[in-house]
Scaffold this motif. Sequence first.
Motif, short mmCIF file in Angstrom:
data_model
loop_
_atom_site.label_atom_id
_atom_site.label_comp_id
_atom_site.label_asym_id
_atom_site.label_seq_id
_atom_site.Cartn_x
_atom_site.Cartn_y
_atom_site.Cartn_z
N HIS A 73 43.87 49.11 44.87
CA HIS A 73 43.78 47.67 45.19
C HIS A 73 42.95 46.98 44.12
O HIS A 73 41.73 47.05 44.13
N HIS A 125 43.32 43.38 41.11
CA HIS A 125 44.09 42.20 40.72
C HIS A 125 43.90 41.99 39.22
O HIS A 125 42.80 41.69 38.78
N LYS A 164 52.92 42.36 49.13
CA LYS A 164 51.57 42.15 49.65
C LYS A 164 51.59 40.88 50.50
O LYS A 164 52.08 39.86 50.06
N HIS A 209 41.19 46.09 53.16
CA HIS A 209 39.86 45.62 53.59
C HIS A 209 39.52 46.17 54.99
O HIS A 209 38.67 47.02 55.10
N ASP A 263 39.49 46.12 44.83
CA ASP A 263 39.77 44.68 44.95
C ASP A 263 39.14 43.88 43.82
O ASP A 263 39.01 42.66 43.92
#
Length: 413
Positions: A63, A65, A186, A247, A319
């Motif tokens: 995970h 970005h 997602k 999460h 994340d």
Amino acid sequence: MAGGIYDLVVRGGLVFDGEEVVGRRNVYIRGNLIVKVTTEEFSAANEVDARDMFVMPGLIDAHLHLTGIKGGSLLTGYLFDDARVRLLRAANWARELLIAGFTTVRDCGEPNSIALRNAINEGVIPGPRIIAAGAPLTQTFGHGELSHSIPLKWSIGLGFAEICDGVDECRKAARKVLRSGADFIKIMATGGVLSQRDRPEWAQFTFDEIRAIVQEAEKVGTYVAAHAHGDLGARVAVEAGVRTIEHGTLLRDETLKLMAERGVSLTPTMAIQELIYRYGKQIGIDPWGLEKIAEVRESIANVVRKAKEYGVTIIMGTDLGFKTGLDIDMGKNWVELQLMVEVGGLSSMDALRAATSNAARMLRINAGFVREGSLADIVVINGNPIENIKDISKIINVIKDGRSMAEKGSLIT
Ligand SMILES: [Zn+2]
């Protein structure tokens, strides 16, 4: 002795195979595959001396970005940074990730990640294998909007998320991102920390909307990953058939038990929470993020413990989505493993499994193991992360697809 029938041998390291420490072994590679893991000695065209080293599968961050945004404000980055400049920065992040031992990453929302994936697969730029979501799906007034004060059409114009409402629009948005080249879908199933006016505990999308998106994904042989903090939104997503909860900071026992039953995995993403909590102000996190971080950070440790107890598969994911220049940063993604041990209470072995075999099984890729028949994605570490998880950062060689990055003219010298 040069030559031989193997292209590469990683010789004599203490091997963690993705599940267990199997002892000192020689790992023989032909092409992009591991073909033999043994104590027997053979010659090979190239050799990595791993005696006194720790050898394990290439790390997987499931995970992140690849936004190419500097500093902590996603909104500012998407509003003001040229998407092409962000892409070029992200190309450099990809190189840094590979050097840091990450041979596979799953991008959970950034349209540029599809182009990056293609360029890396073509061999144009170095980087990990990217599994890309492209644009994430969000409802109007959802987490993927980032701001709920700017005009709605600006939200659409940011180019980050696909905004969709109702079953028909959700189906269409799912088909659009799949058409754009996404490997999976997602969705934002609850509010979040870095979006302005929604709360992490608020459910987003209905069961029917998520079910429709799951159906579109499954028709083309893929799956849905759901961003979910709050228990209700997570539960709806699990019941609608998503494969992973991202999460999961406010999950209750019943939902965790249902996840274990249905084989839905959890990605706790503690690195982003620690980053925002410790350095949020300094790096310019949007003010609403600073306000909301404490509650989700406080509860995640307990959720990780419970998830382990109930048999939920835990996956490693940071994340991370911006460059900070701090000790928690893109390119230092193994910080998550330290947090899994120090905050989440996992054993170092379980943390390593989360970043290798667990993640690979969830992603259904032929990596994540140092075993015969697996893709030759391997890291060599000058230390022992089973004894001390902090050693995970002491990476001295990375092999991706059978190619050693420490070879002449490549990334690490
Ligand atoms: Zn994320």
